[in-house]
Design a protein around this motif. Structure first.
Motif, PDB file in Angstrom:
ATOM      1  N   GLN A 273       7.467-114.414 -10.203  1.00 32.42           N
ATOM      2  CA  GLN A 273       8.132-114.511 -11.512  1.00 32.42           C
ATOM      3  C   GLN A 273       9.454-115.259 -11.435  1.00 32.42           C
TER       4      GLN A 273
ATOM      5  N   CYS B 116       6.195-107.072 -19.821  1.00 30.34           N
ATOM      6  CA  CYS B 116       6.431-107.909 -18.644  1.00 30.34           C
ATOM      7  C   CYS B 116       7.595-108.839 -18.937  1.00 30.34           C
ATOM      8  N   LEU B 117       8.467-109.020 -17.959  1.00 24.83           N
ATOM      9  CA  LEU B 117       9.627-109.882 -18.174  1.00 24.83           C
ATOM     10  C   LEU B 117       9.224-111.346 -18.368  1.00 24.83           C
TER      11      LEU B 117
ATOM     12  N   HIS C  30       0.680-103.273 -11.829  1.00 26.50           N
ATOM     13  CA  HIS C  30       1.126-104.404 -12.652  1.00 26.50           C
ATOM     14  C   HIS C  30       1.841-105.444 -11.781  1.00 26.50           C
ATOM     15  N   GLU C  31       2.780-104.968 -10.951  1.00 24.28           N
ATOM     16  CA  GLU C  31       3.563-105.907 -10.128  1.00 24.28           C
ATOM     17  C   GLU C  31       2.682-106.606  -9.100  1.00 24.28           C
TER      18      GLU C  31
ATOM     19  N   HIS D 129       0.701-109.613 -10.157  1.00 29.85           N
ATOM     20  CA  HIS D 129       1.419-110.898 -10.191  1.00 29.85           C
ATOM     21  C   HIS D 129       1.182-111.700  -8.909  1.00 29.85           C
TER      22      HIS D 129
HETATM   23 NI    NI Z   1       5.109-108.366 -15.109  1.00 35.95          NI
END
Ligand code: NI
Length: 173
Positions: A52, A100-101, A142-143, A146
């Motif tokens: 990210q 999510c960022l 979730h992380e 990525h």
């Molecule tokens: Ni995320």
């Protein structure tokens, strides 16, 4: 503070598979981790994955502290997780809201296994593992998604349960 720019959904780097980390002692890794915590704090996030911030390495961080405004919210210990592996412990899936960022202002309902064991390495290269459930299990999954180029909207089953926070939860704030 050295918050880095967070890549937004649509950026091709978010759909790549990240590489294993092998060099645990490096200054570069130390600075990356510190910058990721600064970035996460700056955006008030629960977790952040290295891709990210444009670094395609298998590293995620997360932390959910007790918040007096939400006394019932589950907390998650401040964690640095490198080269993670996830083992699903139950067949049962649990549906829950995620954000999510990389997708600011939006939320969606995602079903995920409710109980997992995850293992991986800390920043010193020491291995650890934990058995977790509930929100902790959701954040980790979730992380780690990525790291395989998966964003949560790709897992939403009913796309009507994906939208803007302001429209979904007009009473919040
Ligand atoms: Ni995320």
């Amino acid at each position: 503070m050295a918050a880095r720019e967070i890549l937004q959904m649509g950026n091709p780097l978010l759909y790549q598979r990240s590489e294993e980390i092998t060099d645990f002692g490096s200054a570069q890794l130390r600075i990356l981790i510190k910058d990721m915590f600064d970035t996460m704090a700056d955006s008030d996030g629960a977790g952040l994955a290295a891709p990210q911030v444009g670094v395609l390495q298998r590293l995620v961080i997360f932390s959910v502290e007790a918040n007096p405004r939400y006394p019932d919210a589950e907390t998650v210990p401040r964690t640095i997780l490198i080269n993670p592996e996830i083992e699903v412990l139950v067949d049962e899936q649990e549906a829950g809201w995620e954000g999510c960022l990389s997708i600011p202002g939006m939320r969606g309902v995602v079903s995920r296994p409710s109980q997992i064991r995850y293992s991986g390495y800390n920043e010193k290269g020491e291995k650890f593992s934990r058995e977790v459930s509930g929100f902790h299990a959701r954040v980790v999954q979730h992380e780690c998604d990525h790291l395989d180029g998966v964003l949560y909207p790709m897992r939403i089953q009913d796309i009507r349960q994906f939208g803007y926070e302001s429209a979904l939860f007009p009473d919040e704030e």
